[in-house]
Design an enzyme around this catalytic site. Sequence first.
Site, mmCIF file in Angstrom:
data_model
loop_
_atom_site.group_PDB
_atom_site.id
_atom_site.type_symbol
_atom_site.label_atom_id
_atom_site.label_comp_id
_atom_site.label_asym_id
_atom_site.label_seq_id
_atom_site.Cartn_x
_atom_site.Cartn_y
_atom_site.Cartn_z
ATOM 1 N N GLU A 1 0.829 -1.210 0.000
ATOM 2 C CA GLU A 1 0.000 0.000 0.000
ATOM 3 C C GLU A 1 0.861 1.258 0.000
ATOM 4 O OE1 GLU A 1 -3.065 0.048 -0.527
ATOM 5 O OE2 GLU A 1 -3.894 -1.884 0.082
ATOM 6 N N ASP A 16 -4.444 -9.644 -8.626
ATOM 7 C CA ASP A 16 -4.863 -8.720 -9.679
ATOM 8 C C ASP A 16 -3.740 -7.891 -10.304
ATOM 9 O OD1 ASP A 16 -4.575 -7.431 -7.256
ATOM 10 O OD2 ASP A 16 -6.520 -6.445 -7.281
ATOM 11 N N GLU A 19 -18.804 -6.061 -2.576
ATOM 12 C CA GLU A 19 -17.410 -6.477 -2.434
ATOM 13 C C GLU A 19 -17.205 -7.893 -2.955
ATOM 14 O OE1 GLU A 19 -13.700 -4.911 -0.614
ATOM 15 O OE2 GLU A 19 -15.235 -4.443 -2.079
ATOM 16 N N GLU A 62 -12.289 0.404 -9.582
ATOM 17 C CA GLU A 62 -11.867 -0.474 -10.684
ATOM 18 C C GLU A 62 -12.877 -0.512 -11.821
ATOM 19 O OE1 GLU A 62 -9.364 -1.354 -7.313
ATOM 20 O OE2 GLU A 62 -11.556 -1.278 -7.483
#
Length: 872
Positions: free
Chosen positions: A69, A216, A310, A328
């Site tokens: 992150e 991803d 989610e 996204e």
Amino acid sequence: MPLTCRGRVRGQEPSRGDVDDALGKFSLTLIDSLDTLVVLNKTKEFEDAVRKVLRDVNLDNDVVVSVFETNIRVLGGLLGGHSLAIMLKEKGEYMQWYNDELLQMAKQLGYKLLPAFNTTSGLPYPRINLKFGIRKPEARTGTETDTCTACAGTLILEFAALSRFTGATIFEEYARKALDFLWEKRQRSSNLVGVTINIHTGDWVRKDSGVGAGIDSYYEYLLKAYVLLGDDSFLERFNTHYDAIMRYISQPPLLLDVHIHKPMLNARTWMDALLAFFPGLQVLKGDIRPAIETHEMLYQVIKKHNFLPEAFTTDFRVHWAQHPLRPEFAESTYFLYKATGDPYYLEVGKTLIENLNKYARVPCGFAAMKDVRTGSHEDRMDSFFLAEMFKYLYLLFADKEDIIFDIEDYIFTTEAHLLPLWLSTTNQSMSKKNTTSEYTELDDSNFDWTCPNTQILFPNDPLYAQSIREPLKNVVDKSCPRGIIRVREESFRSGAKPPLRARDFMATNPEHLEILKKMGVSLIHLKDGRVQLVQHAIQAASSIDAEDGLRFMQEMIELSSQQQKEQQLPPRAVQIVSHPFFGRVVLTAGPAQFGLDLSKHKETRGFVASSKPYNGCSELTNPEAVMGKIALIQRGQCMFAEKARNIQNAGAIGGIVIDDNEGSSSDTAPLFQMAGDGKDTDDIKIPMLFLFSKEGSIILDAIREYEEVEVLLSDKAKDRAAILKGKMIPSYIINSNPEMENEEQPSSENDSQNQSAEQMTSISQEIDLIDQESLEETSLNSHPESLSPADTDNAASVSPSEQNSNPAENHETTSLDGECTDLDNQLQEQSETEEDSSPNVSWGKKVQPIDSILADWNEDIEAFEMMEKDEL
């Protein structure tokens, strides 16, 4: 924190667990949204924001943060801000004072992250202390052994950009080493990677593979590293993975996780929201068709809930109801609009903006959704909302003149930070191309359209995208019957039969059983009369047959869990009216979707007689015994409609099907509804009702004791006065159905079954069967009485008898419309059922006096009121 109108500071608010690892007391949102200000043409605000970062932000905090992150949000934010700061400085109006200060901060942060790479594998630790690094006592970190694939594989853009901006090659070298290790550890036969890996041994900890959470951006950074850095090895790796993804994970419009060692086996039956980025990556790849298909499916889910849950199941029920305002889907919408020029995607963007303003906007920002079904908020607005969502939505609608720089000169990181493409020729690393593994030559078109000229491939023809979307426009409403799964077209053209579909399967068809054997699917006969289907891919005749078998099993599970959309039929009543019952015994019966509708026609009254054969699956050998009577037949061996036709041909005026599952009772099982056989059932003119074993045994026992037993088949219990003219005696209801006269009886079992099914990580479910005709008309639910997990990893159980084309019980499923049954209500209904079914009736005794009956009822009411008071 948009609800309490203040910033979230690490340590000052209650810990939220891993989510807080993104917070390092370094003004996360400010840094993450720097380049967004420039995209929105807020250059003065950008200049002020940069000054605030340089003045106030401290990177030397005693805080444990996520390496992943911190890299994508903070390091990426600083580099994106630097990229646009030097662009503005070159233009000569803004940032004239700027002297690479953001880049120096980025370099400082980069060095603080480097100790995380001190592992034998080169994969970084997942967390690091900004002040003390790794493994020191005061660092409070460094004991972890596992990291996610995306965590280790989403560093190359930021680290390579830092190296090329500064000339310090160490950052790019460390990021390349991590990527090289992941590539070496891919599963060689499937070319897939798992979700989590041991950073010391390189062993896969979680061996499921998909394109969503945990993996991803690893795939994203392989392709984008090729674009930014010009290294062909990244493109070759990406194409190898992409071939595997499209071969195993992509089941248009779905993207389902599989096992890396057995890629034809699905690892779970739900998808997470993070995979919404993948259509955008496919646009960059140049594979437009599947991008349009998956994006359209996701958009329909959003239209159901205003936001993307989610996680949601393969039949589009909510799995995890939160929505932290993830960007996204907006990202993929932007890229699809750029590729196709289809104004449809502007309408999609408009919907996103309207929903944000209508449902998420609060006085101090935009609040995440705690539950998309209820619209409840969470006091949270993550930094990626301003960094990505605002950026992509603005760019979607912006004309070229609305942006003060050429967006095509930059590539987006996974956090939508902008890195200039000219870095590919600046301070190039001397790292050698990975030559330790040979790349497989793939005989498909994956290499044909990499980095395409979209103006040539898709010359702004909206009809192209529309033609792909059209077959999918109702895919969510129809609960995805999977009609668009890739099919072996070459085999069909050569005369080979298409694979057996679940909707066509007949457990009594020898040819179908032979096909199942070829697909590696075996049958196990259970004690209760049902048949369990178990698939072992290694037992299939070929890999194609194994894949057909997997698809067959998946279809079985999906068909069983699809929602019943047509109106449910209410329960019916079987009332014993002969001596000595006189209407006092009423049994709750399940209706049939064929034959005489008792709610529209007069009830049917007659004596009962058992049919021979008892299963009613062939021409009756005792037609004289059932002529003019109501035939009793046992469930099993053939379709309900076939039983009805046989007894009707023998002269019966009605039929009662008794469950062959000994001990079943409407006390514990939801209402059962008999379906037809997928054919025209208009020829069936007699009423048909279904009794569970416990209720059926009451009639059978009565026959044994009294021989002549007369019953009344009706839509609801008749008052005794209507049955026997004389003094009024209350009808005592044997079975637990306190709402007998209501139109519907809610069931409490379905939600728990759905919850159980969602929690399963393997294909394990018991199924009744559904035919093609009913699928085309309506979405369906599974029989609850045959919906329990099997012990096998990949198992589905089916009833060999009534393979109902349209299973329908009187209950609801938590659906995309947000319809869910309240647990307290479920328990209350269940308690009502238990209370009402507790009295046992013995018809050999005299009827209780009415005062005694009322006293019993009062005790029941008092007990029920007490249960309500205790909230059950």
